[in-house]
Design a protein around this motif. Structure first.
Motif, short mmCIF file in Angstrom:
data_model
loop_
_atom_site.label_atom_id
_atom_site.label_comp_id
_atom_site.label_asym_id
_atom_site.label_seq_id
_atom_site.Cartn_x
_atom_site.Cartn_y
_atom_site.Cartn_z
N ILE B 16 0.83 -1.21 0.00
CA ILE B 16 0.00 0.00 0.00
C ILE B 16 0.86 1.25 0.00
N GLY B 37 -8.28 6.09 -0.51
CA GLY B 37 -7.60 4.85 -0.85
C GLY B 37 -6.16 5.02 -1.26
N LYS B 40 -3.23 7.26 2.95
CA LYS B 40 -3.01 8.25 4.01
C LYS B 40 -3.17 7.62 5.41
N SER B 41 -4.27 6.90 5.58
CA SER B 41 -4.48 6.28 6.90
C SER B 41 -3.45 5.20 7.16
N THR B 42 -3.06 4.52 6.12
CA THR B 42 -2.03 3.50 6.29
C THR B 42 -0.76 4.14 6.82
N1 ADP Z 1 -6.58 -3.38 7.15
C1 ADP Z 1 -6.61 -3.40 5.81
N2 ADP Z 1 -6.81 -4.56 5.17
C2 ADP Z 1 -6.84 -4.61 3.82
N3 ADP Z 1 -6.69 -3.55 3.03
C3 ADP Z 1 -6.50 -2.36 3.61
C4 ADP Z 1 -6.45 -2.22 5.03
N4 ADP Z 1 -6.26 -0.93 5.33
C5 ADP Z 1 -6.18 -0.30 4.15
N5 ADP Z 1 -6.32 -1.14 3.13
C6 ADP Z 1 -6.28 -0.79 1.71
O1 ADP Z 1 -5.20 0.07 1.53
C7 ADP Z 1 -5.51 1.11 0.63
C8 ADP Z 1 -5.23 2.43 1.29
O2 ADP Z 1 -6.15 2.63 2.35
P1 ADP Z 1 -6.05 3.89 3.34
O3 ADP Z 1 -4.69 3.98 3.87
O4 ADP Z 1 -7.16 3.74 4.32
O5 ADP Z 1 -6.35 5.10 2.37
P2 ADP Z 1 -6.79 6.59 2.65
O6 ADP Z 1 -6.69 6.83 4.10
O7 ADP Z 1 -5.86 7.40 1.85
O8 ADP Z 1 -8.19 6.70 2.16
C9 ADP Z 1 -6.94 0.92 0.24
O9 ADP Z 1 -6.98 0.28 -1.00
C10 ADP Z 1 -7.50 0.03 1.31
O10 ADP Z 1 -8.51 -0.80 0.80
#
Ligand code: ADP
Ligand code: MG
Lengths: 459, 252
Positions: B16, B37, B40-42
């Motif tokens: 990611i 997606g 950012k949260s990751t």
């Molecule tokens: N715990 C998880 N399990 C599987 N996929 C995840 C998980 N967390 C995030 N993703 C995937 O990682 C990608 C980035 O997610 P995220 O970091 O939440 O994005 P944002 O915060 O920028 O919207 C997305 O495609 C999401 O589906």
């Protein structure tokens, strides 16, 4: 479940034919019969009515066998480790006031009954001159001569012939029967606190028996408190309680079991509720090697409320089995049951909650929830809610969940600086807190919560 | 303060974060924007130490130390704070208990004395008031049944109480009305100081009217694809993210 006579005779023929295990089983009963005879030979004579009742119970016991795991009601709990030991009755051991004080519940004003190794110790108990007005306390023998003789005799007769040998045994020994009567309209604020101490190296068995009769409009609280023994030697508590709530009476019934992990307890409780009465039970099991609790509530008249609260927090090789039975026999009654537990190590928890709504019991509200956190791969939980409904206009629900701690909650707490252990403890504490928060006496609640916290934290 | 080099992270085998580089100096406010997606949260969760995310490559230094080697709670003790995009509801743990435990756990870890119950109450009440929160909230279970706005305010309350050195706000502004948005902005601005840094993940430029960032970065598909000053946020507001996607689709 009754043991039909033919089953018993089958067993005897088995014994003749071959099987050792059966022979051991009946010898086990034999040990208790021997103990009974020995005890009676050395005890002061009882009033004839009680003596004959106890003898009949002993005679019935002699023809019984202890349950095995093939018996449906004992499927998850083996009593073999309990009944294969040879037990003696406990002897009074020295205990002083300081020890009692240090075991007291802080900030709780109570009426104390102190027992050591199953023997009542008047000198350490609240003297009768300080018992509140409206509360009468008598020994079993005395009470059987009083105005409740009919109720008690009927119960004792039934228990003497009961299909549960532990109930029969308790009836036969009837060692420390205590009867508490709360007079009409009396509000007894201080709980009666039965402090069951055990001490010394010697293994022993005790047979406490508790009777509570709450007359119309009275309020009463009682606490069975089984304290831990310092020595890691076993003892066996085989307890029976009978509570009767007349119209509009309220009873809070605490049972706090925090015995050592070498202790065995089989506890059987029957509650009868008449109209508009409210019975609340708060059962906490922290200790014990093998613990089996039966709590049966019979709703005899309408518009009653019943709250059954239970906690079990067990680890190591502990085994705690809770069996509850809510018998909705009449319309317009409400019952609410919440049992929650945490099982770790190689411990095993059992919950079997039966709710019976008989055909006449329309407008029944009956709720039951059992939730367990299973926190190690070797821990086991058997949860069996049993809802049997024979009336159509009722609101009933039950649920049983077995789960783990919420990882995202742990992460959240840790990002705020809580170390892993504290985060886990806090979540477990909160999980059980849903039950402890129902305890109406703040001092008791605080005390139980501290015990829970200590056990969670030190584990 | 924070130095991220070539950070790669995956979840369940899916990569990611695909090589993030970011330098945050003491006192700076960095905004991270980007479409849903994009990771950012990751990034925020990896910095906070969430174990589901596996770091496969790269380094993160925090105050000169290897952040990735630290436990989740150690990061908190060292001053890293994450305001969650979705704060967790914890039934049965009261706000008051939780805040006390958190504050004292950090104090203990930092070798400070725990606050006495009276000091604690005063401290918590004071901040609660500053955030325009009802004191009754302290009796409620943590986040349980809180509205979206209440949850975000609660995150800001925790930030105010824990006084972190590096605060990461993950879409704290999303879904807030203007009053609540001001509370968030005020919370950040009140804490701004030369030795405290912020990473503000946001979807919208609006918050940045109130919190003026030193840098704006665009995160797309696991990489920071554009960095600039506060004007970049305005640009994004006006033009949306499509042009970023197109540019990177071509480049990729
Ligand atoms: N715990 C998880 N399990 C599987 N996929 C995840 C998980 N967390 C995030 N993703 C995937 O990682 C990608 C980035 O997610 P995220 O970091 O939440 O994005 P944002 O915060 O920028 O919207 C997305 O495609 C999401 O589906
Ligand atoms: Mg996000």
């Amino acid at each position: 479940m009754p043991l039909p006579a033919e089953k018993a005779s089958n067993r005897i023929s088995e014994k003749i034919n071959q099987a050792m295990p059966t022979a051991i089983a009946s010898d086990n009963i034999g040990h208790f019969i021997e103990l009974y005879e020995k005890t009676k030979a050395h005890s002061p004579a009882l009033p004839s009515r009680l003596a004959s009742l106890q003898n009949r119970a002993a005679a019935h016991l002699e023809a019984m066998r202890f349950p095995s795991r093939r018996d449906e009601d004992w499927k998850y709990t083996s009593v073999r480790r309990i009944v294969s030991q040879k037990w003696d009755l406990g002897q009074v051991a020295p205990l002083n006031l300081t020890q009692v004080e240090s075991a007291a519940i802080e900030e709780l004003e109570d009426i104390r009954f102190v027992f050591v190794n199953g023997q009542f110790v008047p000198a350490l108990s609240t003297p009768s001159s300080q018992w509140p007005k409206g509360l009468t306390i008598k020994s079993l023998a005395e009470a059987l001569e009083g105005q409740d003789a009919a109720w008690m005799s009927a119960k004792l007769e039934a228990h003497a012939q009961h299909d549960n040998p532990f109930v029969v045994m308790n009836t036969a020994f009837g060692q420390n029967g205590w009867y508490m009567e709360v007079q009409k309209g009396a509000i007894i604020e201080k709980p009666v606190h039965l402090m069951m101490f055990s001490t010394g190296e010697a293994a022993f068995v005790q047979f406490p028996q508790l009777w509570v009769h709450a007359q119309p409009g009275s309020e009463f609280s009682v606490m069975e408190h089984y304290l831990p023994k310092e020595e890691n030697t076993p003892h066996f508590t085989c307890a029976v309680s009978c509570l009767r709530l007349e119209a509009n009476a309220r009873v809070h019934h605490y049972r706090l079991q925090r015995e050592s992990e070498a202790a065995f307890q089989i506890n059987y409780c029957e509650v009868e509720q008449e109209r508009d009465s409210v019975y609340s039970s708060y059962a906490t099991d922290l200790g014990g090697a093998i613990v089996r609790n039966n709590l049966n509530v019979l709703l005899e008249q309408s518009n009653t409320e019943t709250h059954l609260n239970g906690i079990y927090l067990i680890n190591g090789e502990q085994h705690v089995d809770n069996q509850t039975f809510m018998d909705h026999a009449v319309p317009h009654c409400n019952s609410n049951e919440l049992y929650k537990g945490i099982v770790t190590g190689k411990a095993r928890g059992v919950f079997n909650g039966k709710v019976l709504v008989r055909p006449d019991a329309q407008k029944t509200n009956a709720f039951q929830q059992n939730s367990t956190l299973l926190l190690s791969p070797d821990a086991v939980m058997d949860a069996k809610p049993q809802l049997e409904i024979f009336a159509d206009d009722v609101r009933c629900s039950h649920g049983a969940t077995i789960g783990q701690l919420d990882e995202s909650a742990i992460f959240y707490l840790r990002t705020r600086g809580l170390p892993l252990k504290e985060a886990r403890t806090l979540l477990q504490f909160a999980f059980l807190g849903e039950v402890t928060s129902n305890m109406p006496h703040e001092a008791v609640r605080t005390f139980v919560e501290k015990l829970v916290h200590d056990k969670l934290y030190n584990h | 303060m924070l130095s991220i080099k070539n950070l790669h992270a995956s979840v369940e085998g899916n990569e990611i974060l695909k090589g993030i580089n970011l330098e945050v100096n003491p006192g700076e406010v960095h905004a991270i924007m980007g479409p849903n997606g994009s990771g950012k949260s990751t990034l925020a969760n990896v910095l906070a130490g969430r174990e589901e995310y596996e770091v496969t490559e790269g380094t993160v230094l925090y105050k000169g130390e290897d952040l990735l080697e630290m436990d989740v709670d150690e990061r908190a003790h060292a001053g890293v704070f994450l305001a969650f995009q979705y704060p967790v509801e914890i039934p049965g743990v009261s706000m008051a208990t939780f805040l006390k435990e958190a504050i004292n756990a950090n104090r203990r870890a930092r070798g400070q004395e725990e606050l006495s119950p009276v000091e604690m109450l005063k401290f918590i009440r004071n901040k609660t008031k500053l955030l325009g929160m009802d004191e009754q909230m302290l009796k409620r279970s943590l986040n349980e049944g809180f509205s979206g706005g209440e949850k975000k305010r609660n995150e800001m309350l925790q930030m105010a109480l824990l006084e972190p050195s590096l605060a990461i706000l993950d879409e704290t502004d999303s879904g807030l009305d203007i009053d609540a948005l001001r509370v968030v902005a005020d919370s950040v601005n009140a804490l701004r100081s030369p030795d405290r840094s912020f990473i503000i993940v946001t979807h919208y430029q609006r918050l940045l009217n109130y919190i003026v960032p030193d840098f704006v970065h665009v995160l797309f598909n696991g990489r920071i694809v554009k960095s600039g000053g506060k004007e970049l946020a305005l640009d994004l507001e006006e033009r949306g993210y499509d042009w970023i996607k197109e540019e990177n689709a071509v480049a990729g």
